[in-house]
Design a protein around this motif. Structure first.
Motif, PDB file in Angstrom:
ATOM      1  N   THR A 159       0.765  -1.449   0.132  1.00 39.42           N
ATOM      2  CA  THR A 159      -0.347  -0.354   0.018  1.00 39.42           C
ATOM      3  C   THR A 159       0.801   1.213   0.139  1.00 39.42           C
ATOM      4  O   THR A 159       0.741   2.289  -0.678  1.00 39.42           O
ATOM      5  CB  THR A 159      -0.956  -0.098   0.787  1.00 39.42           C
ATOM      6  N   TRP A 160       2.060   1.208   0.629  1.00 40.42           N
ATOM      7  CA  TRP A 160       3.100   2.173   0.738  1.00 40.42           C
ATOM      8  C   TRP A 160       3.594   2.372  -0.256  1.00 40.42           C
ATOM      9  O   TRP A 160       3.291   3.721  -0.640  1.00 40.42           O
ATOM     10  CB  TRP A 160       4.144   2.268   1.827  1.00 40.42           C
ATOM     11  N   PHE A 161       3.429   1.851  -1.228  1.00 34.98           N
ATOM     12  CA  PHE A 161       4.533   1.535  -2.314  1.00 34.98           C
ATOM     13  C   PHE A 161       3.735   2.115  -3.393  1.00 34.98           C
ATOM     14  O   PHE A 161       3.913   3.524  -4.568  1.00 34.98           O
ATOM     15  CB  PHE A 161       4.897  -0.520  -3.133  1.00 34.98           C
ATOM     16  N   PHE A 162       2.407   1.996  -3.675  1.00 32.31           N
ATOM     17  CA  PHE A 162       1.586   2.628  -4.565  1.00 32.31           C
ATOM     18  C   PHE A 162       0.871   3.780  -3.776  1.00 32.31           C
ATOM     19  O   PHE A 162      -0.555   4.163  -4.499  1.00 32.31           O
ATOM     20  CB  PHE A 162       0.282   1.603  -4.702  1.00 32.31           C
ATOM     21  N   ASP A 163       0.826   3.842  -3.173  1.00 31.37           N
ATOM     22  CA  ASP A 163       0.442   5.429  -2.141  1.00 31.37           C
ATOM     23  C   ASP A 163      -0.211   6.284  -3.449  1.00 31.37           C
ATOM     24  O   ASP A 163       1.230   7.442  -4.037  1.00 31.37           O
ATOM     25  CB  ASP A 163       0.701   5.711  -0.884  1.00 31.37           C
ATOM     26  N   GLY A 164      -1.184   7.013  -3.825  1.00 27.59           N
ATOM     27  CA  GLY A 164      -1.747   7.732  -4.682  1.00 27.59           C
ATOM     28  C   GLY A 164      -1.765   7.152  -6.264  1.00 27.59           C
ATOM     29  O   GLY A 164      -2.772   7.743  -6.780  1.00 27.59           O
ATOM     30  N   GLN A 165      -1.688   6.265  -6.190  1.00 24.20           N
ATOM     31  CA  GLN A 165      -1.432   5.549  -7.343  1.00 24.20           C
ATOM     32  C   GLN A 165      -3.218   4.870  -7.671  1.00 24.20           C
ATOM     33  O   GLN A 165      -3.515   4.268  -8.428  1.00 24.20           O
ATOM     34  CB  GLN A 165      -0.155   4.729  -7.756  1.00 24.20           C
ATOM     35  N   LEU A 166      -3.542   3.849  -6.098  1.00 29.81           N
ATOM     36  CA  LEU A 166      -4.520   3.312  -6.155  1.00 29.81           C
ATOM     37  C   LEU A 166      -5.566   3.861  -5.241  1.00 29.81           C
ATOM     38  O   LEU A 166      -5.153   4.844  -4.217  1.00 29.81           O
ATOM     39  CB  LEU A 166      -4.090   2.023  -5.860  1.00 29.81           C
ATOM     40  N   SER A 167      -6.751   3.872  -5.284  1.00 30.39           N
ATOM     41  CA  SER A 167      -8.009   4.379  -4.150  1.00 30.39           C
ATOM     42  C   SER A 167      -8.034   3.173  -2.538  1.00 30.39           C
ATOM     43  O   SER A 167      -7.943   3.996  -1.826  1.00 30.39           O
ATOM     44  CB  SER A 167      -9.258   3.804  -5.065  1.00 30.39           C
ATOM     45  N   ALA A 168      -7.948   2.452  -3.214  1.00 30.27           N
ATOM     46  CA  ALA A 168      -7.829   1.490  -1.902  1.00 30.27           C
ATOM     47  C   ALA A 168      -7.039   0.212  -1.570  1.00 30.27           C
ATOM     48  O   ALA A 168      -7.432  -0.416  -3.320  1.00 30.27           O
ATOM     49  CB  ALA A 168      -9.254   1.446  -1.296  1.00 30.27           C
ATOM     50  N   VAL A 169      -6.316   0.039  -1.011  1.00 29.68           N
ATOM     51  CA  VAL A 169      -6.264  -1.505  -0.717  1.00 29.68           C
ATOM     52  C   VAL A 169      -6.568  -2.261   0.746  1.00 29.68           C
ATOM     53  O   VAL A 169      -6.072  -1.812   1.749  1.00 29.68           O
ATOM     54  CB  VAL A 169      -3.782  -1.453  -0.200  1.00 29.68           C
ATOM     55  N   ILE A 170      -6.952  -3.133   0.353  1.00 31.60           N
ATOM     56  CA  ILE A 170      -8.066  -4.027   1.769  1.00 31.60           C
ATOM     57  C   ILE A 170      -7.885  -5.278   1.465  1.00 31.60           C
ATOM     58  O   ILE A 170      -7.911  -5.889   0.745  1.00 31.60           O
ATOM     59  CB  ILE A 170      -9.661  -3.808   0.888  1.00 31.60           C
ATOM     60  N   GLY A 171      -7.641  -5.335   2.593  1.00 35.62           N
ATOM     61  CA  GLY A 171      -6.493  -7.176   3.399  1.00 35.62           C
ATOM     62  C   GLY A 171      -8.190  -8.234   3.203  1.00 35.62           C
ATOM     63  O   GLY A 171      -8.876  -8.235   3.714  1.00 35.62           O
ATOM     64  N   THR A 172      -7.019  -8.805   2.548  1.00 28.51           N
ATOM     65  CA  THR A 172      -8.057 -10.241   2.761  1.00 28.51           C
ATOM     66  C   THR A 172      -7.140 -11.621   3.531  1.00 28.51           C
ATOM     67  O   THR A 172      -6.098 -11.657   3.308  1.00 28.51           O
ATOM     68  CB  THR A 172      -9.208 -10.658   1.533  1.00 28.51           C
ATOM     69  N   HIS A 173      -7.858 -12.395   3.453  1.00 31.83           N
ATOM     70  CA  HIS A 173      -7.018 -13.670   3.686  1.00 31.83           C
ATOM     71  C   HIS A 173      -6.988 -14.356   5.683  1.00 31.83           C
ATOM     72  O   HIS A 173      -7.139 -15.259   5.605  1.00 31.83           O
ATOM     73  CB  HIS A 173      -6.204 -14.377   3.274  1.00 31.83           C
ATOM     74  N   THR A 174      -6.424 -13.517   6.398  1.00 33.68           N
ATOM     75  CA  THR A 174      -6.260 -13.704   7.875  1.00 33.68           C
ATOM     76  C   THR A 174      -7.731 -14.385   8.628  1.00 33.68           C
ATOM     77  O   THR A 174      -7.214 -14.313   9.303  1.00 33.68           O
ATOM     78  CB  THR A 174      -5.620 -12.647   8.646  1.00 33.68           C
ATOM     79  N   HIS A 175      -8.967 -13.667   7.746  1.00 35.58           N
ATOM     80  CA  HIS A 175     -10.277 -13.696   8.540  1.00 35.58           C
ATOM     81  C   HIS A 175     -10.250 -12.821  10.113  1.00 35.58           C
ATOM     82  O   HIS A 175     -11.782 -13.384  10.050  1.00 35.58           O
ATOM     83  CB  HIS A 175     -10.461 -15.773   8.204  1.00 35.58           C
ATOM     84  N   VAL A 176      -9.910 -12.079  10.630  1.00 36.22           N
ATOM     85  CA  VAL A 176      -9.767 -11.324  11.750  1.00 36.22           C
ATOM     86  C   VAL A 176      -9.542  -9.626  11.321  1.00 36.22           C
ATOM     87  O   VAL A 176      -8.518  -9.583  10.588  1.00 36.22           O
ATOM     88  CB  VAL A 176      -8.904 -11.618  12.719  1.00 36.22           C
ATOM     89  N   GLN A 177     -10.878  -8.961  11.456  1.00 36.04           N
ATOM     90  CA  GLN A 177     -11.049  -7.478  11.084  1.00 36.04           C
ATOM     91  C   GLN A 177      -9.762  -6.977  12.397  1.00 36.04           C
ATOM     92  O   GLN A 177      -9.891  -7.347  12.920  1.00 36.04           O
ATOM     93  CB  GLN A 177     -12.419  -6.872  11.223  1.00 36.04           C
ATOM     94  N   THR A 178      -8.723  -5.745  10.942  1.00 36.22           N
ATOM     95  CA  THR A 178      -7.913  -5.141  12.013  1.00 36.22           C
ATOM     96  C   THR A 178      -8.704  -3.939  12.136  1.00 36.22           C
ATOM     97  O   THR A 178     -10.030  -3.110  11.631  1.00 36.22           O
ATOM     98  CB  THR A 178      -6.461  -4.863  10.708  1.00 36.22           C
ATOM     99  N   ASN A 179      -7.623  -3.110  13.040  1.00 41.20           N
ATOM    100  CA  ASN A 179      -7.796  -1.662  13.704  1.00 41.20           C
ATOM    101  C   ASN A 179      -7.294  -1.007  12.821  1.00 41.20           C
ATOM    102  O   ASN A 179      -7.281  -0.199  14.189  1.00 41.20           O
ATOM    103  CB  ASN A 179      -8.047  -1.553  14.841  1.00 41.20           C
TER     104      ASN A 179
END
Length: 274
Positions: free
Chosen positions: A171-191
């Motif tokens: 996300t930091w690498f593409f900051d300003g180029q992408l609208s959003a980077v939302i993670g999946t896979h670990t099944h526990v919502q992060t804060n």
């Protein structure tokens, strides 16, 4: 750049990792309610675990679309239900990880959907740390972004990965180029929902939609036994207990950058409010 002559803001609803029948039922019950409450222009659902916790079939794919999903993303379990290979090439609203060997596997790694006078690109990407082998997500995404930017600045990425550090680095690498980077896979919502300085929204993991009282969706007893005795154990989706829906809501501005990110949880401890 103005692609249509008239720019509009965009709201995206994203629902995380649908797990088994329990997850399907939660999407069926609450996705229409969420859409009535928040009025998103695009609804994306990760459903790589929708059939018995492994993969997806055509019946479930069509069912989730009928509940209100516009696009379905996948992950490392994309091929676990073999039926997917028989329909993924004709399924125009399903996206598998873009950094799988593109010329060697069926399906597509991104789609561009028309939303009124705007276009939204939805990319599925898979991490490499503690995951099955895949191509470099940074390199693949760089090429895709260059191509997609010719059509739209609105680019959403479902980054399906194990480690928070890899998701953050991407996300930091593409900051300003992408609208959003939302993670999946670990099944526990992060804060850690936030918007980076150049306008890219980030959430390390959106969480799971499915069993609320299991362990990342599986029956507790089997998982606990594995930790106690280290013996091989068959993991099964906990389909009998209470259920949970996890998601997030994104507001994008005229430039395609995020203005707001809000997490969503619906379960016994967080009842849905109309």
């Amino acid at each position: 750049m103005d692609y249509s002559g008239k720019r509009k803001k965009m709201r995206i609803l994203f629902i995380g990792d649908v797990m088994g029948n329990s997850g399907q039922k939660m999407v069926q019950e609450y996705l229409p309610k969420l859409k009535r409450k928040f009025h998103p222009q695009a609804t994306i659902v990760n459903a790589e675990n929708a059939t018995r916790g492994r993969g997806i079939n055509e019946k479930v794919y069509k069912a989730i679309l009928s509940y209100g999903a516009d696009i379905i993303t996948m992950g490392n379990h994309v091929w676990d239900n073999p039926e997917i290979t028989s329909f993924i090439d004709s399924a125009k609203k399903i996206v598998r990880p873009a950094n799988l060997p593109a010329k060697q596997v069926p399906g597509v790694g991104y789609v561009i959907m028309q939303i009124n006078q705007q276009k939204l690109a939805v990319i599925n990407m898979q991490g490499r740390v503690f995951m099955t082998p895949s191509d470099d997500p940074f390199a693949v995404a760089t090429g895709l972004i260059e191509k997609i930017k010719k059509e739209t600045d609105f680019i959403f990425v479902d980054f399906h990965a194990e480690t928070t550090s890899e998701k953050q680095a991407f996300t930091w690498f593409f900051d300003g180029q992408l609208s959003a980077v939302i993670g999946t896979h670990t099944h526990v919502q992060t804060n850690d929902a936030r918007i980076l300085p150049q306008g890219t929204a980030f959430l390390a993991d959106v969480g799971m939609t499915g069993p609320y009282d299991g362990i990342i969706g599986m029956k507790r007893e089997n998982v606990i036994d594995r930790f106690l005795n280290q013996m091989p154990t068959r993991f099964e989706v906990d389909e009998e207990g209470r259920a949970n829906l996890s998601g997030c809501l994104l507001d994008l501005g005229d430039d395609g950058m995020a203005k707001k990110i809000q997490t969503i949880q619906i379960n016994a401890d967080h009842p849905f409010e109309e």
